[in-house]
Write a protein that holds these residues in place. Structure first.
Motif, short mmCIF file in Angstrom:
data_model
loop_
_atom_site.label_atom_id
_atom_site.label_comp_id
_atom_site.label_asym_id
_atom_site.label_seq_id
_atom_site.Cartn_x
_atom_site.Cartn_y
_atom_site.Cartn_z
N GLU B 41 0.79 -1.23 0.00
CA GLU B 41 0.00 0.00 0.00
C GLU B 41 0.83 1.28 0.00
O GLU B 41 0.37 2.30 -0.53
N SER B 44 5.23 2.33 -2.58
CA SER B 44 5.41 3.01 -3.86
C SER B 44 5.70 4.49 -3.66
O SER B 44 6.26 5.14 -4.55
N PRO B 58 7.00 11.84 2.20
CA PRO B 58 8.13 11.93 3.12
C PRO B 58 8.46 10.55 3.71
O PRO B 58 7.59 9.68 3.73
N LEU B 95 -3.31 8.62 12.97
CA LEU B 95 -2.77 7.78 11.90
C LEU B 95 -3.86 6.87 11.35
O LEU B 95 -4.00 6.71 10.14
N TYR B 98 -6.09 9.03 9.17
CA TYR B 98 -5.46 9.49 7.92
C TYR B 98 -5.31 8.34 6.94
O TYR B 98 -5.58 8.47 5.75
N LEU B 125 -0.58 -2.57 9.93
CA LEU B 125 0.31 -1.61 9.27
C LEU B 125 0.87 -0.63 10.30
O LEU B 125 2.07 -0.32 10.31
#
Ligand SMILES: Cc1cc2nc3c(=O)[nH]c(=O)nc-3n(C[C@H](O)[C@H](O)[C@H](O)COP(=O)(O)OP(=O)(O)OC[C@H]3O[C@@H](n4cnc5c(N)ncnc54)[C@H](O)[C@@H]3O)c2cc1C
Lengths: 420, 239
Positions: B41, B44, B58, B95, B98, B125
């Motif tokens: 996810e 990339s 970033p 987090l 988002y 994750l």
């Protein structure tokens, strides 16, 4: 004494000129007259005209051709905003379908439902909105009246006074004293004097760093006090002295010809003096018999309707409504409530419950902006605050800069909202 | 690794002082499974681990409890920078919010990632991201109030059909600051948004998940119907 409903100025009561009657489309269009094209009056006129799509005949009476906002006039003093950028014309309001008449309203006959203009014309209405802003209380500061305003400017109404004040400060002798006589409550823009002191200090710290600022204040405390005092100590150390009521700040007299200020009997020589006197509703509200002993026009909290006359609404600084500060933001917010109600009563459009809000930003120094704001609702007898916020002391510079940038966003937003 | 990060699950209902409608157990997740989610996810655009540098996004080392948009050498969107200045910090709750739906938390974000809806995969994750932050085991305990999960609106709320006329009236309050032209001059434009994003953003202010006192105060007194009405009205206005 019972309130007099007929409140013409004697000299014009004989005037008989009648303005051209509105076009009759089957049935005559209902007529709304708005007195005063400032933050409140401009908004209400434009909203009623644009939202009623021509179903209501709206006339706005405003003597000046260009409105110079008081908001950001302090930033103009500080060199952060141009004078021309404070000015806004009435083209956008006219384009929304408002009939803009540049004249003074000098009387209201609430029985006949007409407004008399200085030109002698008489304008009929079904609903009247009165939004004349403030006037100064006579003799509030002994020694000062409007005839002295070029010696000791107030710079507290829209227009050229603030240019005069800026000019006087720029030409002040090195190390001179700028004095502000601050007003008692209630007055327009509670943080206005504090912001002005900040902006004058900013200007002086660059051009005349040994100059002093003396604030004579009749109030125990003032809006955003902790934020301003922190900012003055940080950015302009030693420059600002405030004399509150405990040291005679409430007992002040001025001598404009001698440039003296007498504080509790003590004579101070000053170089520039900004007198902001005690305030009351704009004169026409009083002439129309809409004001109380305190000098303000009481209104019903749910719709800003005058408690004296169901066909009259008073909004903005002139109204006595409760907890909302007298600000351009408040006037604009109240105007939307009035526009919704007036349009509903005249055309049958939906009337929604009142919602009021306010936020006032102030600039303390370059990129050091603060704000205070709240939501309000109609209580039983007055408008009440439901929740509020205020900037904190010790905030990060980044946040203060962002707050300042927001204030510019707000300025552009509100003038677009008022003037179209 | 597995033993270390597996199933550190907290029942946070007990930690939250007033029992909130949002209180529910958050599983911290399985970092090893998270590594796989990350590769699929996020990799990339983002690098993480020793020597990671900024790429499209970033690098994500030390992301926990870091202020949003706080790498000086990365060019963020104005929207994320603004929220960073407002105090948006990457704690567990933010987090989650988002990554689940980037635009719902930061509408103007440049991270063009559609979001990861599956809560378990998201938890895995996040457990993986924690491996690359200092003292990751301290994070939930250090900021218990941050444990509220992201705003989850029920399908009923999202299904409310906004009353456009009411929305127009309500929008008058907004127009003092947000220009109807959509201009963005110190205060962001809010016209022409997808209704759902608008609804989520307003509920996020209402629940004080999004920072900013002005908007929190305004949203506080808007009900579900009113938010839907506003969303419907502003969606129709074009820039
Ligand atoms: C230094 C300073 C800073 C300020 N800063 C802010 C700020 O940052 N934010 C904020 O929200 N507010 C601010 N204000 C307050 C704001 O300017 C006023 O509260 C606001 O303008 C009030 O709106 P109003 O419509 O009641 O009156 P006004 O805007 O004063 O409008 C009244 C209008 O009525 C007209 N008028 C008066 N009498 C008559 C008559 N007889 N016939 C026809 N027309 C008439 C006048 O010409 C005027 O145009 C500030 C004020 C000052 C002085």
């Amino acid at each position: 004494m019972k309130l007099q409903r007929r409140t013409f100025l004697a000299s014009v009561s004989a005037a008989s000129a009648v303005m051209a009657a509105p076009p009759v489309l089957g049935q005559a269009r209902p007529r709304v007259v708005v007195i005063g094209g400032g933050s409140g009056g401009g908004t209400v006129a434009r909203y009623i005209a644009k939202d009623s799509d021509g179903a209501v005949d709206v006339t706005l009476i405003e003597p000046t051709k260009r409105y110079y906002t008081c908001y950001f006039s302090n930033l103009y003093l500080g060199g952060f905003w141009g004078y021309d950028a404070l000015g806004h014309g009435y083209e956008g309001i006219a384009a929304a379908g408002v009939n803009v008449v540049h004249d003074w309203a000098i009387g209201v006959d609430r029985d006949a439902r007409t407004v008399t203009l200085a030109s002698g014309a008489s304008v009929p209405y079904d609903k009247l909105v009165v939004a004349p802003g403030i006037d100064f209380v006579d003799n509030a500061v002994p020694g000062w009246d409007v005839t002295k305003q070029s010696l000791m400017p107030h710079a507290y109404k829209s227009g050229t006074q603030v240019q005069l004040l800026k000019n006087q400060i720029e030409n002040m002798r090195d190390g001179g004293t700028f004095c502000m006589v601050a007003p008692p409550n209630p007055y327009r823009c509670p943080p206005g004097p504090g912001e002005r002191v900040s902006m004058v200090a900013h200007m002086l710290s660059e051009s005349n760093p040994t100059a002093k600022i003396l604030v004579v204040d009749p109030k125990e405390n003032f809006s955003k006090q902790a934020l301003f005092e922190e900012g003055w100590a940080k950015h302009y150390p030693g420059m600002v002295t405030r004399i509150g009521p405990d040291f005679g700040g409430a007992n002040v007299e001025v001598r404009p010809d001698a440039m003296e200020v007498v504080i509790d009997g003590q004579v101070e020589k000053v170089d520039v003096c900004n007198v902001i006197p005690a305030q009351k509703a704009g004169k026409i509200a009083e002439l129309a018999g809409l004001t109380n002993d305190a000098g303000w026009a009481p209104v019903t909290p749910s719709d800003m309707r005058s408690t004296m006359d169901e066909n009259v609404f008073v909004l903005g600084d002139a109204a006595q409504q409760g907890a909302m500060p007298k600000s351009g933001f408040s006037a604009n917010s109240q105007a939307k409530v009035v526009a919704n109600v007036v349009r509903g009563e005249l055309t049958g459009s939906r009337i929604f419950p009142a919602r009021y809000s306010n936020t006032c930003w102030s600039l303390i120094a370059t990129d050091d902006g603060v704000k205070v704001g709240a939501s309000y609702e109609a209580g039983e007898n007055q408008i009440e605050s439901v929740s509020s916020f205020i900037s904190q002391t010790g905030e990060e510079a980044d946040l203060r800069r962002q707050t300042y940038e927001e204030s510019i966003g707000w300025y552009n937003g509100i003038v677009a909202d008022i003037f179209g | 690794m597995k033993g270390q990060f597996l199933s550190i699950s907290l029942c946070i209902g007990a930690l939250l002082a007033p029992t909130s409608a949002f209180a529910q157990a958050i599983a911290i997740g399985d970092a090893e499974a998270g590594a796989d989610v990350y590769r699929r996810e996020c990799a990339s655009c983002h690098q993480i681990g020793e020597g990671a540098t900024h790429r499209i996004g970033p690098h994500l080392n030390h992301i926990f409890d870091r202020g949003a948009a706080s790498h000086d050498d990365f060019r963020y969107s104005g929207a994320l920078e603004r929220q960073g200045r407002d105090g948006l910090t990457w704690d567990l709750r933010r987090l989650h919010a988002y990554i689940e739906n980037p635009r719902a938390l930061v509408s103007g974000t440049r991270m063009s990632y559609r979001g990861l809806k599956d809560e378990e995969r998201r938890s895995d994750l996040i457990a993986y991201l924690r491996v690359f932050s200092d003292q990751p085991q301290n994070i939930p305990e250090a900021a218990p109030t941050a444990l509220r999960p992201e705003i989850e609106l029920s399908p009923e709320i999202l299904a409310i059909v906004g009353d456009v006329e009411y929305g127009e009236y309500l929008s008058q309050e907004c127009a003092t600051c947000h220009q109807r032209s959509g201009a963005n001059e110190g205060i962001p434009g809010i016209v022409g948004w997808p209704e759902e994003d608008f609804v989520v953003a307003m509920h996020a202010y209402k629940e004080k998940l999004r920072p900013h006192e002005v908007m929190q105060t305004i949203a506080a007194r808007l009900g579900e119907e009113e938010i839907a009405a506003l969303a419907a009205y502003f969606a129709e206005l074009d820039e």
